[in-house]
Design an enzyme around this catalytic site. Structure first.
Site, short mmCIF file in Angstrom:
data_model
loop_
_atom_site.label_atom_id
_atom_site.label_comp_id
_atom_site.label_asym_id
_atom_site.label_seq_id
_atom_site.Cartn_x
_atom_site.Cartn_y
_atom_site.Cartn_z
N ARG A 1 0.83 -1.21 0.00
CA ARG A 1 0.00 0.00 0.00
C ARG A 1 0.87 1.26 0.00
O ARG A 1 2.02 1.23 0.40
CB ARG A 1 -0.92 0.02 1.22
CG ARG A 1 -2.03 -1.02 1.19
CD ARG A 1 -2.93 -0.91 2.42
NE ARG A 1 -2.17 -1.07 3.66
CZ ARG A 1 -1.78 -0.08 4.43
NH1 ARG A 1 -2.06 1.18 4.11
NH2 ARG A 1 -1.09 -0.31 5.53
N LYS B 1 -8.57 -2.28 0.69
CA LYS B 1 -8.45 -1.47 1.90
C LYS B 1 -9.17 -0.12 1.79
O LYS B 1 -9.58 0.44 2.81
CB LYS B 1 -6.97 -1.26 2.23
CG LYS B 1 -6.26 -2.52 2.72
CD LYS B 1 -6.92 -3.09 3.98
CE LYS B 1 -6.11 -4.24 4.54
NZ LYS B 1 -6.75 -4.86 5.73
N HIS C 1 -10.71 -4.27 12.33
CA HIS C 1 -9.65 -4.91 11.55
C HIS C 1 -9.29 -6.21 12.27
O HIS C 1 -8.37 -6.26 13.08
CB HIS C 1 -8.43 -3.98 11.46
CG HIS C 1 -7.36 -4.51 10.56
ND1 HIS C 1 -6.03 -4.24 10.76
CD2 HIS C 1 -7.42 -5.28 9.45
CE1 HIS C 1 -5.31 -4.82 9.82
NE2 HIS C 1 -6.12 -5.46 9.01
N SER D 1 -0.30 -6.78 10.38
CA SER D 1 0.27 -7.71 9.42
C SER D 1 1.45 -8.46 10.02
O SER D 1 2.32 -7.87 10.66
CB SER D 1 0.72 -6.94 8.17
OG SER D 1 1.28 -7.82 7.22
N LYS E 1 -2.93 -13.25 12.21
CA LYS E 1 -4.38 -13.08 12.21
C LYS E 1 -5.06 -14.08 11.25
O LYS E 1 -6.04 -14.74 11.62
CB LYS E 1 -4.71 -11.64 11.84
CG LYS E 1 -6.15 -11.25 11.80
CD LYS E 1 -6.32 -9.74 11.88
CE LYS E 1 -5.45 -8.98 10.92
NZ LYS E 1 -5.88 -9.11 9.51
N THR E 2 -4.55 -14.16 10.04
CA THR E 2 -5.14 -15.07 9.05
C THR E 2 -4.83 -16.51 9.40
O THR E 2 -5.69 -17.39 9.35
CB THR E 2 -4.60 -14.73 7.64
OG1 THR E 2 -5.01 -13.40 7.31
CG2 THR E 2 -5.15 -15.69 6.61
N ASP F 1 -10.20 -10.81 7.85
CA ASP F 1 -9.57 -9.49 7.94
C ASP F 1 -10.46 -8.35 8.43
O ASP F 1 -10.00 -7.52 9.21
CB ASP F 1 -8.99 -9.11 6.57
CG ASP F 1 -7.96 -8.00 6.66
OD1 ASP F 1 -7.20 -7.96 7.65
OD2 ASP F 1 -7.90 -7.19 5.73
N ARG G 1 1.35 -12.19 -1.73
CA ARG G 1 -0.04 -12.33 -1.28
C ARG G 1 -0.80 -13.36 -2.11
O ARG G 1 -0.50 -13.60 -3.27
CB ARG G 1 -0.77 -10.99 -1.42
CG ARG G 1 -0.27 -9.91 -0.47
CD ARG G 1 -0.90 -10.04 0.90
NE ARG G 1 -0.40 -9.04 1.84
CZ ARG G 1 -0.95 -8.85 3.04
NH1 ARG G 1 -1.99 -9.55 3.43
NH2 ARG G 1 -0.43 -7.95 3.85
#
Length: 539
Positions: free
Chosen positions: A66, A208, A227, A245, A249-250, A264, A330
């Site tokens: 980003r 995003k 988030h 990140s 989390k994932t 997410d 990704r």
């Protein structure tokens, strides 16, 4: 022999075309193509390559992440008083917006092909957005189709968008003419309900930017935007996982023993929790079938989009360890590629909430139970740490504080989201846990990263109630409550101080990190209550 008659295909084009979006294209418009059509188009247009087993590989250089410094919000009367203006929400004038929008529309009008995707953002019909994406590339269209909720084809002819995203990845803005910082731009107009994205091929901007929009609109409707990832256990209990990140989390939400709501972005309404998306966007660096089998399996499926990975030649298998393009590789895939997903994208009020951090200082415990006041303190802190060597000049761990575990996506002041979370935790009696997926036995370079198997066991014990009767001790610096026993985890791992060869070095490092927390919380000033301040580390 009877002749087979092929039924006529249902219309996928809006009756109004693209006129409401100010688009009068000279070229062909491909309306709501499905995955095979999009992949055929992407290959025909030479937008990327197919890897072994069928996923599509795109390279987005020079932007492989980003561009937060190039994101702007239009300053207009309807939302001006609500927005927390500053580095995250940089203002841009309505005049510059109008000029840039007209130039983006003109740019898109001149292309030989456009791809349109009509999608929903939000699994709760009461608050979801109907979003129209106008894009020049088939693979980007496939990405948003993966990431958002796909209407039934029968719904498309009557689809009425209430938000539009214009995508112009190859167009460069003129800062003098458009009021941008560089040629890259991500510009949100909350009053017009439109977003302009250009000067970058990185697909994450498409996802995003809509999360930022939901972070503005949902709190106005009494819904907390978060988030976080979310899943549901065998007993029907919902759990949330907050984290920046790289904190897991994932990975941790994709648990084969629990059903995945989403990885997410979620909302918490008076009816429960719901996913914003219809897909997942997982980090792929060092991905393996052994470590993360469910996520790895998606990378062997047609329809998955892989960004910036490197292929082995001539087999075209993916070298997931190769970071020569970027460390931020990704994988984008539809939620149903995870076999134990929740088709509705919705769950109940969470019984447990997990805050994830990757502490490279090696100080925080691998798991701790938080009081309600501590939960608010650590939510506002949003702490993790960068490790040495990830950036030039970084020779030791660097603390990163991102309010609400997603400061770069917030529109209101962070304390608004924190207050809403506090009220919901109190109302529904949710238990909050802090889980450190970072280093143990020393800081990065000396200690070791916590084993994923241990972290999974600790999270599982917290969620299934195995820790309810366990004895807890209190950390003297951070005041956190540490369990003395967790099933399938060696007892010595649970006390971070005991894992260091020199306890005095641990003490010095703990005081150093505590001081960073104390300095960071000062930026919120009087907006943080004395009770929450008192719940922080003592130093």
């Amino acid at each position: 022999m009877a002749t087979q008659v092929t039924p006529s295909a249902p219309a996928r084009e809006s009756a109004d075309g693209l006129a409401p979006q100010g688009i009068v294209p000279k070229g062909k418009v491909h309306w709501n193509y499905v995955a095979p059509e999009l992949m055929e188009s992407a290959i025909r247009r030479n937008e990327g390559r197919l890897a072994d087993m069928g996923p599509f590989v795109a390279v987005t250089s020079p932007h492989t992440g980003r561009s937060p410094n190039d994101k702007f919000v239009v300053k207009e009367p309807a939302s001006e008083a609500d927005v927390d203006w500053g580095k995250v929400n940089q203002p841009i004038s309505a005049e510059h917006w109008a000029t840039l929008k007209a130039d983006v529309q003109q740019y898109l009008n001149g292309l030989d092909e456009l791809f349109v995707q009509d999608l929903y953002c939000g699994a709760d019909p009461a608050t979801r957005l109907s979003v129209r994406y106008v894009l020049p590339n088939a693979w980007h269209a496939s990405f948003v189709r993966n990431m958002f909720i796909r209407p039934d084809i029968a719904e498309l002819a009557a689809f009425a968008p209430n938000f539009t995203v214009y995508h112009a990845p190859e167009m460069q803005a003129d800062p003098a003419r458009h009021g941008t910082r560089t040629g890259t731009f991500i510009v949100l107009n909350l009053e017009e309900r439109a977003i302009l994205i250009g000067g970058t091929r990185y697909a994450g901007e498409l996802k995003k930017a809509m999360f930022t929009v939901m972070n503005y609109l949902l709190p106005k409707q009494g819904v907390l935007s978060m988030h976080c990832s979310a899943n549901i256990g065998p007993a029907g209990d919902t759990a949330l996982f907050f984290g920046l990140s790289g904190t897991g989390k994932t990975t941790l939400s994709a648990d084969p023993e629990r059903n995945l709501i989403g990885d997410d972005e979620h909302g918490w309404s008076p009816e429960g929790t719901f996913n914003f998306e219809g897909g997942c966007y997982a980090k792929a660096i060092n991905l393996s079938a052994e470590g993360e089998p469910d996520i790895y399996a998606t990378t062997q499926m047609f329809g998955t989009i892989l960004e910036n990975v490197v292929l082995n030649e001539p087999s075209r298998t993916v070298d997931f360890a190769n970071q020569s393009i970027t460390e931020n590789t990704r994988a984008s895939y539809p939620l149903h590629y995870i076999k134990n997903h929740v088709p509705s994208g919705r769950g109940g009020h969470p019984k447990n909430v997990v805050f994830l951090t990757a502490d490279a200082f090696g100080v925080l415990p691998p798991i701790a139970r938080l009081t309600p006041e501590q939960a608010m303190y650590y939510f506002l802190s949003g702490y993790t740490a960068k490790v040495a060597g990830t950036e030039r000049g970084v020779t030791e761990p660097q603390a990163t504080f991102s309010a609400c575990f997603g400061a770069v996506f917030l529109v209101w002041h962070p304390t608004k989201y924190a207050e809403m979370l506090g009220e919901l935790l109190k109302e529904h009696g949710s238990q909050v846990w802090l889980v450190n997926t970072g280093w143990s036995g020393g800081a990065y370079g000396v200690g070791r990263r916590m084993k994923l198997s241990y972290t999974r066991a600790m999270v599982r014990a917290a969620l299934d109630g195995a820790l309810e009767g366990t004895e807890f001790t209190t950390d003297p610096v951070f005041g956190l409550h540490l369990p003395k026993w967790v099933p399938d985890v060696p007892g010595e791992v649970l006390d971070p101080r005991g894992t260091w060869a020199d306890a005095s070095e641990y003490d010095a490092q703990a005081r150093k990190l505590a001081g960073m927390f104390q300095e960071n919380i000062k930026k919120f000033g009087s907006a943080v209550s004395p009770a929450i301040l008192a719940a922080g580390p003592k130093g």
